[in-house]
Motif scaffolding. Structure first.
Motif, mmCIF file in Angstrom:
data_model
loop_
_atom_site.group_PDB
_atom_site.id
_atom_site.type_symbol
_atom_site.label_atom_id
_atom_site.label_comp_id
_atom_site.label_asym_id
_atom_site.label_seq_id
_atom_site.Cartn_x
_atom_site.Cartn_y
_atom_site.Cartn_z
ATOM 1 N N ALA A 16 47.864 68.032 61.482
ATOM 2 C CA ALA A 16 46.572 68.088 60.797
ATOM 3 C C ALA A 16 45.700 67.868 61.706
ATOM 4 O O ALA A 16 44.636 68.652 61.791
ATOM 5 N N VAL A 44 42.726 70.579 63.280
ATOM 6 C CA VAL A 44 41.428 70.611 63.184
ATOM 7 C C VAL A 44 40.761 70.390 64.557
ATOM 8 O O VAL A 44 39.486 70.733 64.830
ATOM 9 N N SER A 86 51.256 66.871 51.723
ATOM 10 C CA SER A 86 51.123 68.240 51.448
ATOM 11 C C SER A 86 49.540 68.444 51.216
ATOM 12 O O SER A 86 48.999 69.548 51.807
ATOM 13 N N MET A 87 48.970 67.350 50.646
ATOM 14 C CA MET A 87 47.448 67.571 50.457
ATOM 15 C C MET A 87 46.812 67.329 51.627
ATOM 16 O O MET A 87 45.878 68.130 51.998
ATOM 17 N N LEU A 88 47.163 66.498 52.448
ATOM 18 C CA LEU A 88 46.556 66.226 53.829
ATOM 19 C C LEU A 88 46.906 67.702 54.560
ATOM 20 O O LEU A 88 45.916 68.336 55.219
ATOM 21 N N VAL A 121 42.349 74.203 55.620
ATOM 22 C CA VAL A 121 41.166 74.668 55.075
ATOM 23 C C VAL A 121 40.225 74.187 56.214
ATOM 24 O O VAL A 121 39.281 75.243 56.421
ATOM 25 N N GLY A 122 40.224 73.087 56.663
ATOM 26 C CA GLY A 122 39.312 72.584 57.793
ATOM 27 C C GLY A 122 39.416 73.653 59.045
ATOM 28 O O GLY A 122 38.321 73.898 59.568
ATOM 29 N N HIS A 142 37.967 76.947 58.566
ATOM 30 C CA HIS A 142 36.524 77.137 58.273
ATOM 31 C C HIS A 142 36.007 77.131 59.762
ATOM 32 O O HIS A 142 35.031 77.719 60.083
ATOM 33 N N LEU A 189 46.929 70.763 53.622
ATOM 34 C CA LEU A 189 46.261 71.841 52.841
ATOM 35 C C LEU A 189 44.665 71.537 53.346
ATOM 36 O O LEU A 189 44.104 72.516 53.693
ATOM 37 N N SER A 190 44.178 70.277 53.461
ATOM 38 C CA SER A 190 42.953 70.005 53.595
ATOM 39 C C SER A 190 42.742 70.287 55.102
ATOM 40 O O SER A 190 41.783 70.962 55.763
ATOM 41 N N ALA A 191 43.511 69.881 56.155
ATOM 42 C CA ALA A 191 43.612 70.565 57.512
ATOM 43 C C ALA A 191 43.620 72.023 57.890
ATOM 44 O O ALA A 191 43.065 72.580 58.539
#
Lengths: 169, 104
Positions: free
Chosen positions: B75, B79, A145-147, A153-154, A157, A149-151
């Motif tokens: 993911a 990205v 889940s953290m991965l 946000v990235g 951006h 979330l970071s994806a």
């Protein structure tokens, strides 16, 4: 009967993957890739992993491929890109990557040649998968889940700057 | 429904062939969209090997690792496609050889 289905699905997966990676048009390649993923989903189902097969169809062939379609549509590549792709694909560009990939495949076949055993005939139910996922693998779920979330946000951006600049002119 | 008995080496050889297809595509193509697609193929072949191992032992762990691979693939694609948009905007091409300087 089931074994024949399995090998047909494997053949479809291999041929459509090869076709996908040698196309010049990105959209055609994407359709071939979706066929390949659906064939792999059939293989999952026949090997007794129905939940993984459903996820393969819904997330891989559905969500991830739709992301590719959106980006290809946003880029609006046209015919010029296709000509350039065809130029890259011809000639001696094939030789060195092909030789290296063939060598790696040979090594893999050598290593796999003395493996034995069969897949068991029993299907692992989604219930068993869920119990294991939220039992011993709970930490992995949190990390995933953290991965994600970071994806998120990235990707936001990177994509936001693109959209803002496009809106300027 | 019950699964069927497939020899392990057949499934692993199929996974290896798919992986090599993806690797070949990654080395051959210079278009970043096709490189991302090749990465997807390689991750998918690894997932196939995990599912085969899970089916071999009759345990759910293979499917759980498949789900984690799915997360990583999603993911990576999100990205990666954001980077594709940036590269197209900045260099007006998808050729990765044009984007080999770290500071464009």
């Amino acid at each position: 009967m089931l074994a024949a289905l399995f090998y047909i699905a494997a053949f479809i997966a291999l041929t459509s993957t090869m076709a996908a990676l040698t196309r010049t048009n990105a959209t055609h390649a994407l359709i071939y890739l979706i066929v390949s993923l659906l064939a792999v989903a059939v293989m999952f189902f026949l090997m007794g992993a129905p939940f993984a097969a459903a996820l393969e169809v819904v997330i891989y062939a559905g969500a991830i491929m739709v992301l590719f379609v959106f980006v290809i549509m946003m880029l609006n590549l046209g015919d010029t890109g296709e000509d350039r792709e065809r130029e890259w694909l011809t000639g001696r560009n094939w030789f060195i990557p092909g030789a290296m990939a063939a060598l790696l495949l040979l090594e893999m076949l050598l290593v796999l040649s003395d493996s034995q055993g069969v897949t068991t005939g029993t299907a692992v139910s989604p219930k068993a998968v869920g119990i294991t996922l939220f039992g011993p693998y709970l930490l992995a779920v949190e990390i995933a889940s953290m991965l994600l979330l970071s994806a998120l946000v990235g990707a936001y951006h990177l994509g936001r700057r693109f959209i803002v600049r496009r809106g300027d002119h | 429904m019950d699964g069927l008995m497939v020899p392990m080496e057949h499934v692993l050889v199929i996974a290896g062939l798919l992986f090599v297809c993806g690797l070949f595509g990654l080395m051959l193509r210079r278009n970043i969209i096709f490189m991302l697609m090749s990465l997807e193929v390689m991750l998918n072949s690894a997932a196939l090997a995990f599912i085969a191992a899970g089916a071999h032992w009759g345990q759910a762990d293979g499917q759980i690792i498949f789900m984690l691979i799915l997360t990583v693939a999603a993911a990576e694609v999100a990205v990666g496609l954001g980077l594709v948009l940036q590269i197209q905007r900045r260099f007006k091409t998808l050729d990765m050889d044009q984007a080999n300087r770290l500071r464009g």
